[in-house]
Design a protein around this motif. Structure first.
Motif, PDB file in Angstrom:
ATOM      1  N   ALA A 140       0.838  -1.206   0.000  1.00 39.11           N
ATOM      2  CA  ALA A 140       0.000   0.000   0.000  1.00 39.11           C
ATOM      3  C   ALA A 140       0.871   1.254   0.000  1.00 39.11           C
ATOM      4  N   GLU A 166       9.808   3.871   6.901  1.00 44.08           N
ATOM      5  CA  GLU A 166       9.592   2.451   7.166  1.00 44.08           C
ATOM      6  C   GLU A 166      10.217   2.104   8.517  1.00 44.08           C
ATOM      7  N   GLY A 167       9.403   1.520   9.391  1.00 47.43           N
ATOM      8  CA  GLY A 167       9.873   1.216  10.741  1.00 47.43           C
ATOM      9  C   GLY A 167      10.960   0.154  10.804  1.00 47.43           C
ATOM     10  N   THR A 177       4.509  -7.314   5.253  1.00 42.76           N
ATOM     11  CA  THR A 177       3.850  -8.596   5.008  1.00 42.76           C
ATOM     12  C   THR A 177       3.689  -8.820   3.509  1.00 42.76           C
ATOM     13  N   SER A 178       3.535  -7.739   2.767  1.00 47.88           N
ATOM     14  CA  SER A 178       3.331  -7.873   1.316  1.00 47.88           C
ATOM     15  C   SER A 178       4.459  -8.698   0.682  1.00 47.88           C
ATOM     16  N   ALA A 205       1.791 -14.570  -0.711  1.00 51.28           N
ATOM     17  CA  ALA A 205       1.797 -15.490  -1.853  1.00 51.28           C
ATOM     18  C   ALA A 205       1.858 -14.746  -3.182  1.00 51.28           C
ATOM     19  N   GLN A 236      -0.663 -13.018  -4.854  1.00 49.75           N
ATOM     20  CA  GLN A 236      -1.833 -13.201  -5.710  1.00 49.75           C
ATOM     21  C   GLN A 236      -2.716 -11.960  -5.581  1.00 49.75           C
ATOM     22  N   VAL A 287       7.021   5.657  12.656  1.00 47.47           N
ATOM     23  CA  VAL A 287       6.125   6.797  12.924  1.00 47.47           C
ATOM     24  C   VAL A 287       5.342   6.509  14.206  1.00 47.47           C
ATOM     25  N   ARG A 315      -4.004  -2.597   4.944  1.00 45.75           N
ATOM     26  CA  ARG A 315      -4.666  -3.196   6.100  1.00 45.75           C
ATOM     27  C   ARG A 315      -4.759  -2.253   7.302  1.00 45.75           C
ATOM     28  N   GLY A 326      -6.193 -12.874  -2.686  1.00 44.60           N
ATOM     29  CA  GLY A 326      -5.845 -11.837  -3.648  1.00 44.60           C
ATOM     30  C   GLY A 326      -6.497 -10.497  -3.361  1.00 44.60           C
ATOM     31  N   SER A 386      -6.603  -8.749  -0.617  1.00 45.97           N
ATOM     32  CA  SER A 386      -5.878  -7.778   0.201  1.00 45.97           C
ATOM     33  C   SER A 386      -4.854  -7.024  -0.646  1.00 45.97           C
ATOM     34  N   LEU A 387      -4.056  -7.747  -1.405  1.00 44.88           N
ATOM     35  CA  LEU A 387      -3.034  -7.057  -2.222  1.00 44.88           C
ATOM     36  C   LEU A 387      -3.682  -6.142  -3.261  1.00 44.88           C
TER      37      LEU A 387
HETATM   38  C1  LIG Z   1       1.778 -15.902   4.234  1.00 42.17           C
HETATM   39  C2  LIG Z   1       0.830 -14.860   3.688  1.00 42.17           C
HETATM   40  C3  LIG Z   1       0.393 -14.959   2.384  1.00 42.17           C
HETATM   41  C4  LIG Z   1      -0.479 -13.991   1.880  1.00 42.17           C
HETATM   42  N1  LIG Z   1      -0.835 -14.075   0.582  1.00 42.17           N
HETATM   43  C5  LIG Z   1      -1.650 -13.129   0.058  1.00 42.17           C
HETATM   44  C6  LIG Z   1      -1.960 -13.134  -1.334  1.00 42.17           C
HETATM   45  O1  LIG Z   1      -1.490 -13.959  -2.101  1.00 42.17           O
HETATM   46  N2  LIG Z   1      -2.810 -12.181  -1.785  1.00 42.17           N
HETATM   47  C7  LIG Z   1      -3.334 -11.222  -0.975  1.00 42.17           C
HETATM   48  O2  LIG Z   1      -4.099 -10.397  -1.443  1.00 42.17           O
HETATM   49  N3  LIG Z   1      -3.011 -11.172   0.336  1.00 42.17           N
HETATM   50  C8  LIG Z   1      -2.169 -12.073   0.856  1.00 42.17           C
HETATM   51  N4  LIG Z   1      -1.820 -12.001   2.167  1.00 42.17           N
HETATM   52  C9  LIG Z   1      -2.242 -10.817   2.937  1.00 42.17           C
HETATM   53  C10 LIG Z   1      -1.443  -9.606   2.465  1.00 42.17           C
HETATM   54  O3  LIG Z   1      -0.109  -9.986   2.238  1.00 42.17           O
HETATM   55  C11 LIG Z   1      -1.469  -8.442   3.462  1.00 42.17           C
HETATM   56  O4  LIG Z   1      -2.769  -8.232   3.960  1.00 42.17           O
HETATM   57  C12 LIG Z   1      -0.951  -7.176   2.764  1.00 42.17           C
HETATM   58  O5  LIG Z   1       0.339  -7.453   2.221  1.00 42.17           O
HETATM   59  C13 LIG Z   1      -0.880  -5.986   3.684  1.00 42.17           C
HETATM   60  O6  LIG Z   1      -0.210  -4.953   2.993  1.00 42.17           O
HETATM   61  P1  LIG Z   1       0.021  -3.528   3.679  1.00 42.17           P
HETATM   62  O7  LIG Z   1       0.745  -2.698   2.688  1.00 42.17           O
HETATM   63  O8  LIG Z   1      -1.237  -3.027   4.249  1.00 42.17           O
HETATM   64  O9  LIG Z   1       0.946  -3.886   4.907  1.00 42.17           O
HETATM   65  P2  LIG Z   1       2.506  -4.456   4.945  1.00 42.17           P
HETATM   66  O10 LIG Z   1       2.814  -5.075   3.652  1.00 42.17           O
HETATM   67  O11 LIG Z   1       2.609  -5.229   6.164  1.00 42.17           O
HETATM   68  O12 LIG Z   1       3.290  -3.108   5.030  1.00 42.17           O
HETATM   69  C14 LIG Z   1       3.231  -2.311   6.183  1.00 42.17           C
HETATM   70  C15 LIG Z   1       4.599  -1.715   6.410  1.00 42.17           C
HETATM   71  O13 LIG Z   1       4.503  -0.716   7.421  1.00 42.17           O
HETATM   72  C16 LIG Z   1       5.608  -0.825   8.307  1.00 42.17           C
HETATM   73  N5  LIG Z   1       5.188  -0.195   9.565  1.00 42.17           N
HETATM   74  C17 LIG Z   1       4.322  -0.657  10.492  1.00 42.17           C
HETATM   75  N6  LIG Z   1       4.140   0.260  11.455  1.00 42.17           N
HETATM   76  C18 LIG Z   1       4.910   1.329  11.117  1.00 42.17           C
HETATM   77  C19 LIG Z   1       5.122   2.600  11.712  1.00 42.17           C
HETATM   78  N7  LIG Z   1       4.507   2.952  12.858  1.00 42.17           N
HETATM   79  N8  LIG Z   1       5.989   3.451  11.098  1.00 42.17           N
HETATM   80  C20 LIG Z   1       6.617   3.115   9.939  1.00 42.17           C
HETATM   81  N9  LIG Z   1       6.451   1.910   9.343  1.00 42.17           N
HETATM   82  C21 LIG Z   1       5.586   1.039   9.923  1.00 42.17           C
HETATM   83  C22 LIG Z   1       5.858  -2.306   8.376  1.00 42.17           C
HETATM   84  O14 LIG Z   1       7.156  -2.597   8.809  1.00 42.17           O
HETATM   85  C23 LIG Z   1       5.609  -2.726   6.922  1.00 42.17           C
HETATM   86  O15 LIG Z   1       6.776  -2.651   6.148  1.00 42.17           O
HETATM   87  C24 LIG Z   1      -0.948 -12.939   2.708  1.00 42.17           C
HETATM   88  C25 LIG Z   1      -0.500 -12.843   4.024  1.00 42.17           C
HETATM   89  C26 LIG Z   1       0.386 -13.782   4.512  1.00 42.17           C
HETATM   90  C27 LIG Z   1       0.889 -13.646   5.909  1.00 42.17           C
END
Ligand SMILES: Cc1cc2nc3c(=O)[nH]c(=O)nc-3n(C[C@H](O)[C@H](O)[C@H](O)COP(=O)(O)OP(=O)(O)OC[C@H]3O[C@@H](n4cnc5c(N)ncnc54)[C@H](O)[C@@H]3O)c2cc1C
Length: 487
Positions: free
Chosen positions: A32, A51-52, A59-60, A64, A66, A200, A450, A463, A465-466
């Motif tokens: 995101a 980035e913390g 998690t991204s 997987a 997808q 942050v 998220r 898929g 969430s991504l």
């Molecule tokens: C094993 C696994 C497989 C998955 N496969 C899929 C899939 O195939 N398709 C799908 O749609 N979803 C999948 N998901 C879910 C999906 O990966 C996540 O819901 C999604 O990646 C979340 O993305 P995000 O950008 O919101 O958060 P993240 O990718 O977690 O990014 C958040 C970032 O913020 C940073 N952060 C946190 N707090 C702070 C702060 N206070 N200050 C600065 N930085 C901070 C973190 O370190 C991190 O780098 C899967 C999840 C898992 C665990």
């Protein structure tokens, strides 16, 4: 000088020194955050991404890889499938669960083809091949397209023409790292300033109540740094699955399950949004996986609860099964198989009991006398005719379970892993503005991924969430750069 009830907010006029300034500050650099940073930069903003952790990706990068996309993408066409934004929106309105944001779903379905092309233009690879599986979050090979939800099963199939919409980033096995590599390469190419190891922890608010910057801690540094955001702050910090206190307050059932992702998903960004006056939606919701259907042939068994009764059609997507297992069956779930349907499960679930007759199996599982026998008699009678009038499981999975020994796989929550990630988060407009309980925008504050409540409300398909993170991350970044209310 404003005083705040929480230490998470700081009055801008109390900040003695700004260490840096930008138009847009992005907090968190997963999918995101990367998409928000890219689009904010392309809209002409000076962007700083914080980035913390010591590495971006979140998690991204571990996912997987997808993405749920459709409406007639190039990949769907290349694999010979037709789809429309209308069919996709109709499916998602049902699949994303009660309370799903229809405005977001409509917008996403209408622009899904464009979003696919945006990803391809960035170098995200998709192999033009289809693999006919609905069992796995990540198909075994590097095939591009698959079904990832319940499109082909009751009741969804009656609501929307099915189409495969799982777009797998090309790679053998999990490919979230490939997606993130492409997104982060673009962040770098554009010259976005990235500061890792910078968490942050506070928001700066001006006299009019507008969010005008962030305070962040750095490993080893005693003092926080303050970074001014002239246009806006975008919270992209992920969910709160690793914060047990927040789970206890908002989603206690998830405490029994297994959080997946990275521990940085501690809900801090979400709490910053709440502190600034934002609302949160569906905080109890999670994507809970009951991944019993590997190999897929295990769907020929029946899932029963502590009463020995069925509670769902077993051919649903594994997060629908997880939801039903946790909430409808109260976390007490057995998969009943007979000799001809037995197959070694990929996940090594223990065997809870065995018997040569339903009565024996009931005794082994300590189920109420006669209930499982009744469930099996009814199921078998209709299965012999290729029907399931109670839950309407697809006829290809219907076979009488009558060949001893009968066995029960132990799918009880606690004995078996129920992996989950959270779906609840900050209430946002489609443009990514964080909204108050009254529906007004918190000036200068945006969220995506998220950290926000997005496409999946209380219903999830692999898929989604991504897709939500990348698509609405883009919109939030663009809005923060331009102060726009329109997505
Ligand atoms: C094993 C696994 C497989 C998955 N496969 C899929 C899939 O195939 N398709 C799908 O749609 N979803 C999948 N998901 C879910 C999906 O990966 C996540 O819901 C999604 O990646 C979340 O993305 P995000 O950008 O919101 O958060 P993240 O990718 O977690 O990014 C958040 C970032 O913020 C940073 N952060 C946190 N707090 C702070 C702060 N206070 N200050 C600065 N930085 C901070 C973190 O370190 C991190 O780098 C899967 C999840 C898992 C665990």
């Amino acid at each position: 000088m404003a005083r705040f009830a929480t230490d998470r907010l700081r009055s801008a006029d109390q900040i003695e020194r700004w260490d840096a300034a930008a138009d847009v500050v992005v907090a968190g650099l997963g999918s995101a955050g990367a998409c928000a940073a890219i689009e904010a930069h392309r809209a002409g903003a000076r962007v700083v991404a914080l980035e913390g952790e010591s590495e971006p990706g979140g998690t991204s990068a571990t996912s997987a890889g997808q993405l749920y996309l459709g409406g007639g993408t190039g990949l769907q066409k290349a694999c010979g499938f037709e789809d429309t934004p209308e069919a996709m929106a109709n499916y998602m309105k049902l699949a994303c669960g009660p309370g799903a944001d229809e405005e977001k779903i409509e917008l996403f379905a209408q622009r899904s083809v464009e979003h696919y092309e945006w990803l391809v233009d960035l170098g995200v690879p998709f192999k033009p091949s289809f693999v006919p599986t609905t069992e796995a979050t990540n198909p075994p090979g590097d095939d591009g397209l698959t079904y990832t939800g319940s499109e082909l099963v009751h009741p969804w199939v009656e609501h929307a023409p099915p189409a495969p919409r799982g777009h797998n980033v090309r790679c053998e096995g999990s490919s979230g790292h490939v997606l993130m590599r492409a997104l982060l390469a673009e962040v770098e190419r554009q010259g976005v300033e990235v500061r890792t190891g910078t968490k942050v922890e506070r928001l700066a608010i001006d006299g009019a109540g507008r969010v005008v910057g962030v305070g962040a801690s750095r490993a080893g540094a005693a003092e926080p740094i303050w970074i001014r955001a002239e246009g806006g702050v975008v919270l992209c910090t992920g969910g709160f699955g690793f914060n047990r206190e927040m789970l206890a307050r908002h989603a206690p059932r998830l405490l029994e399950c297994l959080p997946v992702g990275t521990p940085a998903e501690d809900g801090l960004g979400l709490r910053l949004g709440l502190a600034a006056g934002g609302d949160a939606l569906r905080m109890s919701a999670g994507c809970v996986i009951l991944g019993f259907s590997k190999p897929r042939s295990l769907v020929r068994g029946i899932l029963v609860d502590a009463r020995g009764q069925r509670f769902v059609n077993e051919d649903v997507y594994q997060a629908v099964a997880g939801d039903a297992g946790l909430y409808r069956a109260d976390g007490c779930v057995y998969l009943i198989l007979d000799a001809k349907t037995w197959a070694e499960p990929v996940v090594p679930y223990p065997i809870a009991g065995e018997g040569d007759s339903p009565a024996e199996l009931e005794r082994a599982l300590d189920l109420p006398r006669g209930n499982l026998a009744h469930t099996l008699e009814l199921y078998n009678r209709h299965a012999a005719d290729g029907e399931d009038p109670i839950f309407r499981k697809g006829s290809e999975w219907l076979v009488p379970l009558d060949e001893p020994p009968l066995r029960a796989l132990d799918l009880r929550c606690g004995t078996s892993p129920y992996p989950f990630f959270t779906l609840g988060g900050l209430r946002t407009s489609p443009a990514g503005q964080v909204l108050t309980p009254e529906g007004e925008a918190v000036a200068g504050l945006y969220a995506a991924g998220r950290a926000a409540s997005g496409l999946p409300a209380q219903g999830y398909n692999s898929g989604m969430s991504l897709s939500d993170c990348t698509f609405f991350g883009r919109l939030a970044g663009r809005s923060a750069a331009g102060g726009s209310r329109n997505p």
